[in-house]
Design an enzyme around this catalytic site. Structure first.
Site, PDB file in Angstrom:
ATOM      1  N   HIS A 155       0.830  -1.399   0.176  1.00 53.36           N
ATOM      2  CA  HIS A 155       0.032   0.195  -0.023  1.00 53.36           C
ATOM      3  C   HIS A 155       0.841   1.333   0.106  1.00 53.36           C
ATOM      4  CE1 HIS A 155      -3.474  -2.582   1.331  1.00 53.36           C
ATOM      5  NE2 HIS A 155      -2.447  -3.439   1.883  1.00 53.36           N
ATOM      6  N   SER A 276      15.589  21.543 -15.598  1.00 47.64           N
ATOM      7  CA  SER A 276      14.456  22.437 -16.005  1.00 47.64           C
ATOM      8  C   SER A 276      14.972  23.815 -16.397  1.00 47.64           C
ATOM      9  CB  SER A 276      13.704  22.835 -14.759  1.00 47.64           C
ATOM     10  OG  SER A 276      13.078  23.900 -14.702  1.00 47.64           O
ATOM     11  N   LYS A 282      16.593  21.641 -10.468  1.00 43.53           N
ATOM     12  CA  LYS A 282      15.829  20.223 -10.650  1.00 43.53           C
ATOM     13  C   LYS A 282      16.849  19.329 -11.572  1.00 43.53           C
ATOM     14  CE  LYS A 282      12.118  19.350 -10.495  1.00 43.53           C
ATOM     15  NZ  LYS A 282      10.761  19.704 -11.257  1.00 43.53           N
ATOM     16  N   GLU A 289      10.197   8.372 -16.535  1.00 44.26           N
ATOM     17  CA  GLU A 289       9.011   8.901 -17.023  1.00 44.26           C
ATOM     18  C   GLU A 289       8.724   8.702 -18.570  1.00 44.26           C
ATOM     19  OE1 GLU A 289       8.363  12.978 -15.193  1.00 44.26           O
ATOM     20  OE2 GLU A 289      10.501  12.921 -15.030  1.00 44.26           O
TER      21      GLU A 289
END
Ligand code: ARG
Length: 478
Positions: A155, A276, A282, A289
């Site tokens: 979970h 970024s 970043k 992804e």
């Protein structure tokens, strides 16, 4: 003039030519198409259907065209619709009459089917190579971090400590099944459809066994209508690819979480991240992804092909031309994802001290506290309740179970004794899960060993298929 232009009096509308043409994507099949045509012409000559001189001219002409294409000097034409007619007209331009005999006892329907079977066999070998590359990386990285303990989750809540190697070997197991599924795709791809003609077979004394032999096919289609309509083997591949991408997507999700500032379990190499344009701090896990995102397009290709096929009457219909782009894109996407993942995993840094710190401040050993009581005779369900109360006490006092001294623990159960602290130690919690398939170092060691054995068996299997595909290419060279 179109190769099929005889019965037409008007020209094809330019937009129809554009719309029906497949040369934009099926040019990728030039090697397969040439190999298939050489094998076909060889068989036709051996059967006395065309002359040996014609067969020789065809072989030489096609080999020259192959070189021209590979040198980037061949110009493909949309007006000639597809790879089959582009090559056939180039051949006739080059060798004259003999070129016009190549299509005897053949239709583009069995021709394209042959091309796609040849393509699929090559793709299976290439993807197999990439899967083994990733499987090897997964095993190596697991081995390298064999001693690292991390929180295991259910979970997405911390559950029980596990070895990082155990976690990675779970992915090894998934991808090993993907390799087995890929190997299963070989059977359907390894069937030879040529000889089916347009749909009903041929009246010429052809010998498809000979074509199969030249191109190293394991079996022949037994029904000509099936041979020209079957795309199951492509759908099987798409299904296998969807499952593999799903596995890579799950791994991606974890890599993304682990690399976040919240987890800080790993750091990916700069080579596999991007920054970024506005936020200077970043470092984004784009590869993971994208693999997660590209899973969507691979699923899409599966659904697209399944949908193309579902309403088709026998035998060939132009709809079937829609089989190619999705399959090609699936092959490219899958191959890239497998390779980049292997390289990325090998270069990632593991923050074992951070994983450790998370575990120290956590209840991941609660099950073991309950097991301790159960092993001393308390029914497990009661032991569970006792520990539940101890956890609640800790939550209220802002501490964890291994912070409690013996006297405090004994307030929850008199069964607790001196030996309990050793039981709660994280190393122990991992080590006691030593039954089959568990996370204990002894079991993980066995898994690493089994993985090495599986890899060498798979590599042998892969070598057999690679050799078959390489032998099929002989028709292009001799
Ligand atoms: N480009 C076609 C395809 O990919 C080749 C077969 C064409 N056959 C035909 N009867 N139009 O399916």
């Amino acid at each position: 003039m179109k190769l099929w232009g005889g019965r037409f009096t008007e020209n094809t509308a330019p937009e129809v030519e554009e719309f029906t043409s497949s040369i934009g994507f099926d040019r990728r099949l030039y090697r397969e198409d040439i190999a298939g045509s050489i094998a076909h012409a060889t068989m036709l000559a051996e059967q006395g259907i065309i002359s040996p001189t014609d067969a020789k001219a065809i072989r030489e002409g096609l080999t020259a065209i192959l070189q021209e294409i590979e040198a980037g000097k061949f110009s493909f034409s949309v007006a000639l619709e597809d790879i089959h007619m582009n090559l056939e007209s180039a051949l006739t331009e080059r060798i004259g009459e003999a070129g016009k005999r190549l299509h005897t006892a053949r239709s583009r329907n069995d021709q394209v089917a042959l091309d796609m079977h040849l393509y699929m066999r090559r793709a299976i070998v290439a993807v197999g190579e990439d899967m083994l590359y990733l499987l090897t990386a997964l095993r190596d990285v697991a081995q390298e971090h064999a001693a690292v303990i991390m929180p295991g989750y259910t979970h997405l809540q911390r559950a029980q400590p596990i070895l990082l190697a155990h976690h990675l070997l779970a992915y090894f197991a998934m991808l090993a099944r993907d390799f087995r599924r890929l190997a299963g795709c070989w059977v359907g791809a390894d069937m030879m459809p040529l000889g089916a003609g347009a749909l009903a077979g041929t009246s010429y004394p052809t010998k498809p066994e000979r074509v199969a032999e030249l191109l190293q096919f394991g079996s022949l289609y037994g029904n000509s209508m099936d041979a020209v309509s079957d795309r199951d083997y492509l759908l099987e591949f798409q299904a296998m690819a969807s499952i593999t991408m799903m596995h890579l997507s799950r791994l991606s999700e974890e890599i993304i979480l682990w690399a976040s500032s919240e987890y800080r379990f790993i750091e990916l190499s700069d080579a596999f991240c991007t920054g970024s344009s506005i936020m200077p701090q970043k470092k984004n896990p784009d590869v993971s992804e994208l693999v997660r995102g590209k899973t969507g397009r691979v699923y899409g290709h599966f659904i697209a092909l399944a949908t193309v096929l579902k309403g088709l009457p026998l035998a060939y219909n132009k709809d079937l031309q829609e089989d190619k782009e999705g399959v090609f894109d699936t092959v490219d996407t899958l191959r890239f994802s497998l390779r980049v993942y292997a390289d990325m995993l090998r270069s990632m840094r593991v923050h074992s001290e951070r994983m450790r710190a998370v575990l120290e401040d956590d209840f991941s050993n609660a099950t073991d506290l309950a097991d301790y009581l159960a092993k001393k005779g308390l029914p497990f369900r009661e032991a569970h309740a006792v520990v539940g109360r101890a956890v609640q006490y800790c939550v209220q006092h802002d501490c964890v179970l291994h912070d409690l001294d013996l006297a405090t623990l004994q307030r929850f159960s008199p069964l607790f004794a001196e030996d309990i602290l050793a039981v709660l130690a994280i190393e122990n919690v991992v080590a006691v899960r030593s039954a089959h398939g568990g996370t204990a170092p002894v079991q993980v060691e066995r898994q690493l060993q089994a993985a090495a054995e599986l890899l060498s068996a798979y590599k042998e299997e892969q070598a057999t298929r690679t050799a078959r595909v390489a032998q099929a290419e002989f028709v292009l060279t001799k």
